[in-house]
Design a protein around this motif. Structure first.
Motif, mmCIF file in Angstrom:
data_model
loop_
_atom_site.group_PDB
_atom_site.id
_atom_site.type_symbol
_atom_site.label_atom_id
_atom_site.label_comp_id
_atom_site.label_asym_id
_atom_site.label_seq_id
_atom_site.Cartn_x
_atom_site.Cartn_y
_atom_site.Cartn_z
ATOM 1 N N ALA A 89 0.821 -1.223 0.000
ATOM 2 C CA ALA A 89 0.000 0.000 0.000
ATOM 3 C C ALA A 89 0.849 1.265 0.000
ATOM 4 O O ALA A 89 0.555 2.219 0.716
ATOM 5 C CB ALA A 89 -0.960 -0.010 1.201
ATOM 6 N N LEU A 90 1.899 1.252 -0.807
ATOM 7 C CA LEU A 90 2.723 2.448 -0.956
ATOM 8 C C LEU A 90 2.102 3.378 -1.996
ATOM 9 O O LEU A 90 1.301 2.955 -2.837
ATOM 10 C CB LEU A 90 4.139 2.059 -1.397
ATOM 11 C CG LEU A 90 4.924 1.143 -0.451
ATOM 12 C CD1 LEU A 90 6.243 0.740 -1.087
ATOM 13 C CD2 LEU A 90 5.146 1.803 0.904
ATOM 14 N N PHE A 91 2.489 4.645 -1.955
ATOM 15 C CA PHE A 91 2.068 5.604 -2.968
ATOM 16 C C PHE A 91 3.098 5.592 -4.100
ATOM 17 O O PHE A 91 4.218 6.083 -3.916
ATOM 18 C CB PHE A 91 1.956 7.008 -2.364
ATOM 19 C CG PHE A 91 0.965 7.100 -1.239
ATOM 20 C CD1 PHE A 91 -0.402 7.055 -1.503
ATOM 21 C CD2 PHE A 91 1.381 7.233 0.074
ATOM 22 C CE1 PHE A 91 -1.322 7.141 -0.473
ATOM 23 C CE2 PHE A 91 0.469 7.334 1.108
ATOM 24 C CZ PHE A 91 -0.892 7.279 0.840
ATOM 25 N N PRO A 92 2.743 5.015 -5.250
ATOM 26 C CA PRO A 92 3.761 4.822 -6.307
ATOM 27 C C PRO A 92 4.304 6.115 -6.888
ATOM 28 O O PRO A 92 5.414 6.141 -7.424
ATOM 29 C CB PRO A 92 3.007 4.004 -7.370
ATOM 30 C CG PRO A 92 1.562 4.287 -7.125
ATOM 31 C CD PRO A 92 1.431 4.481 -5.646
ATOM 32 N N HIS A 93 3.532 7.241 -6.790
ATOM 33 C CA HIS A 93 3.975 8.514 -7.359
ATOM 34 C C HIS A 93 4.842 9.305 -6.390
ATOM 35 O O HIS A 93 5.395 10.345 -6.754
ATOM 36 C CB HIS A 93 2.754 9.363 -7.747
ATOM 37 C CG HIS A 93 1.872 9.711 -6.592
ATOM 38 N ND1 HIS A 93 1.064 8.769 -5.987
ATOM 39 C CD2 HIS A 93 1.680 10.877 -5.904
ATOM 40 C CE1 HIS A 93 0.402 9.336 -4.991
ATOM 41 N NE2 HIS A 93 0.769 10.619 -4.916
ATOM 42 N N ASP A 132 15.327 9.075 -3.073
ATOM 43 C CA ASP A 132 14.614 10.033 -3.924
ATOM 44 C C ASP A 132 13.943 9.389 -5.134
ATOM 45 O O ASP A 132 13.459 10.103 -6.024
ATOM 46 C CB ASP A 132 15.589 11.126 -4.397
ATOM 47 C CG ASP A 132 16.117 11.957 -3.240
ATOM 48 O OD1 ASP A 132 15.344 12.190 -2.284
ATOM 49 O OD2 ASP A 132 17.297 12.350 -3.273
ATOM 50 N N ARG A 133 13.911 8.077 -5.157
ATOM 51 C CA ARG A 133 13.275 7.384 -6.280
ATOM 52 C C ARG A 133 11.821 7.068 -5.936
ATOM 53 O O ARG A 133 11.495 6.709 -4.806
ATOM 54 C CB ARG A 133 14.025 6.100 -6.624
ATOM 55 C CG ARG A 133 13.493 5.391 -7.868
ATOM 56 C CD ARG A 133 14.358 4.218 -8.262
ATOM 57 N NE ARG A 133 15.703 4.636 -8.636
ATOM 58 C CZ ARG A 133 16.647 3.811 -9.090
ATOM 59 N NH1 ARG A 133 16.381 2.509 -9.211
ATOM 60 N NH2 ARG A 133 17.838 4.263 -9.405
ATOM 61 N N GLN A 134 10.944 7.165 -6.935
ATOM 62 C CA GLN A 134 9.540 6.817 -6.714
ATOM 63 C C GLN A 134 9.410 5.322 -6.444
ATOM 64 O O GLN A 134 10.121 4.504 -7.056
ATOM 65 C CB GLN A 134 8.695 7.211 -7.927
ATOM 66 C CG GLN A 134 8.571 8.718 -8.132
ATOM 67 C CD GLN A 134 7.689 9.064 -9.317
ATOM 68 O OE1 GLN A 134 7.348 8.205 -10.134
ATOM 69 N NE2 GLN A 134 7.313 10.338 -9.409
ATOM 70 N N GLN A 142 12.536 -4.128 -2.489
ATOM 71 C CA GLN A 142 12.799 -2.758 -2.037
ATOM 72 C C GLN A 142 11.518 -2.094 -1.523
ATOM 73 O O GLN A 142 11.537 -1.363 -0.529
ATOM 74 C CB GLN A 142 13.416 -1.957 -3.181
ATOM 75 C CG GLN A 142 14.827 -2.406 -3.525
ATOM 76 C CD GLN A 142 15.312 -1.879 -4.862
ATOM 77 O OE1 GLN A 142 14.509 -1.486 -5.725
ATOM 78 N NE2 GLN A 142 16.626 -1.874 -5.065
ATOM 79 N N GLN A 143 10.395 -2.371 -2.186
ATOM 80 C CA GLN A 143 9.117 -1.848 -1.715
ATOM 81 C C GLN A 143 8.792 -2.387 -0.323
ATOM 82 O O GLN A 143 8.256 -1.674 0.531
ATOM 83 C CB GLN A 143 8.002 -2.213 -2.692
ATOM 84 C CG GLN A 143 8.071 -1.475 -4.013
ATOM 85 C CD GLN A 143 6.987 -1.929 -4.977
ATOM 86 O OE1 GLN A 143 6.146 -2.747 -4.638
ATOM 87 N NE2 GLN A 143 7.019 -1.394 -6.188
#
Length: 359
Positions: A89-93, A132-134, A142-143
């Protein structure tokens, strides 16, 4: 030792025709700074118990305390508990840092504190180079690290993990098992982990609660659960196990003398409160037995299959009474199997490796 989570007679019944008892009077104590695992098959009640600790489900009856205070009247957002789900449930943007900062911002933390905490968290989960990567541009492993960092950032007293490794491939899952244990040790936070994977539970846990059909069947350290299963379900669910019928001929405080179907006699361990006479079932792990010449064995059987697994070889036999039996032999330069498929061989195991099981 301080108790972090304590449950007494905790029960959950879902209405229906008939009603479904998802949790049948659970009793357990989870210690502070402990990696505690709820282990069992699908539908055993482990996720229901986790959701009650989180506050997403309310028990039908029983008590549930955290550090000595009742949790039952606290809504989820007032509990010092965070949860990592199967879907991260991460924010991909948003970037890695922005995802980690999100929960802190919702809590109204000062910007300087948020910046410091995010820096600590990306370092803790070894994601500084990707800060700093989306998150839509990083791998599943990594997610998973970002989801952990986000959950750890508010410094919860308890972290709940609902099968968070299930979507990862085999090699990455192995790496993350060690990573989770490292994070728990470094943060000192109580981790409560839910899984149906026995190897995950044995690898990471300080203690394990084995669950089935809504009840806790056994609680103990991984080695105790594996080497001293209290009942057949636990022995069968945790790893591979051979089951033998035997007759107890004598017993003392924690040992019994048993007669096997072959007529041979050996010593076996007794579980607490277990049978001390009569017909019983023995559990013997495959790695605790070895092949010998037919006349030298406590048991005798015919080799039906030999399966090479790289690190070890599994040898499947059929005993003279028809019972299947499996041995596991480690492969190295000094071991060579002296028998072939179809041969008759003897089986020996050391005194007291056999465990008498409760009914």
């Amino acid at each position: 030792m301080t108790t972090a989570i304590s449950a007494r007679s905790l029960r959950k019944v879902y209405p229906g025709t008939p009603p479904v008892e998802a949790l049948a009077g659970a009793d357990l104590d989870i210690q502070d700074n402990e990696f505690f695992t709820l282990l069992g098959p699908s539908g055993c009640g482990k996720t229901t118990l986790l959701r009650m600790i989180a506050g997403f489900e309310h028990p039908t009856s029983g008590s549930l305390d955290m550090f000595g205070a009742s949790l039952l009247d606290l809504p989820p957002y007032k509990r010092p508990i965070n949860t990592v789900f199967q879907s991260y449930a991460l924010f991909p943007h948003l970037t890695v840092s922005q995802n980690i900062a999100f929960g802190l911002e919702m809590l109204g933390k000062p910007k300087t504190e948020i910046k410091e905490t995010v820096a600590q968290m990306v370092d803790l989960v070894q994601m500084s180079e990707l800060a700093d990567r989306q998150t839509g541009q990083i791998s599943g492993g990594q997610q998973q690290r970002v989801a952990l960092a986000r959950a750890l950032a508010p410094k919860p007293r308890v972290l709940l993990l609902d099968e968070p490794l299930s979507a990862l491939d085999f090699k990455l899952r192995k790496e993350m098992q060690l990573e989770l244990k490292r994070l728990q040790t470094e943060t000192g936070i109580t981790f409560i982990f839910v899984t149906h994977d026995q190897e995950e539970a044995l690898t990471m846990s300080d203690r394990i609660a084995v669950m089935n059909a809504g009840s806790i069947r056994q609680i103990g350290a991984p080695r105790d659960i594996y080497d001293h299963p209290a009942e057949r379900f636990v022995a069968d669910f945790i790893g591979d196990t051979n089951f033998l019928s035997a007759q107890i001929t004598s017993s003392n405080a924690d040992r019994a003398r048993v007669d096997l179907s072959s007529g041979e006699s050996t010593s076996a361990r007794l579980p607490e409160g277990g049978a001390r006479d009569g017909q019983v079932t023995l559990a013997i792990r495959p790695e605790h037995a070895k092949l010998v010449m037919p006349d030298d064995g406590l048991l005798r059987g015919t080799l039906e299959n030999i399966v090479y697994f790289g690190t070890d070889t599994h040898i499947h036999l059929r005993l003279t009474d028809g019972t299947p039996f499996t041995l596991r032999q480690q492969n190295n330069s000094e071991t060579e199997l002296q028998f072939a498929k179809g041969d008759t061989a003897g089986i020996r195991f050391a005194p007291d490796v056999a465990q008498v099981l409760k009914d």
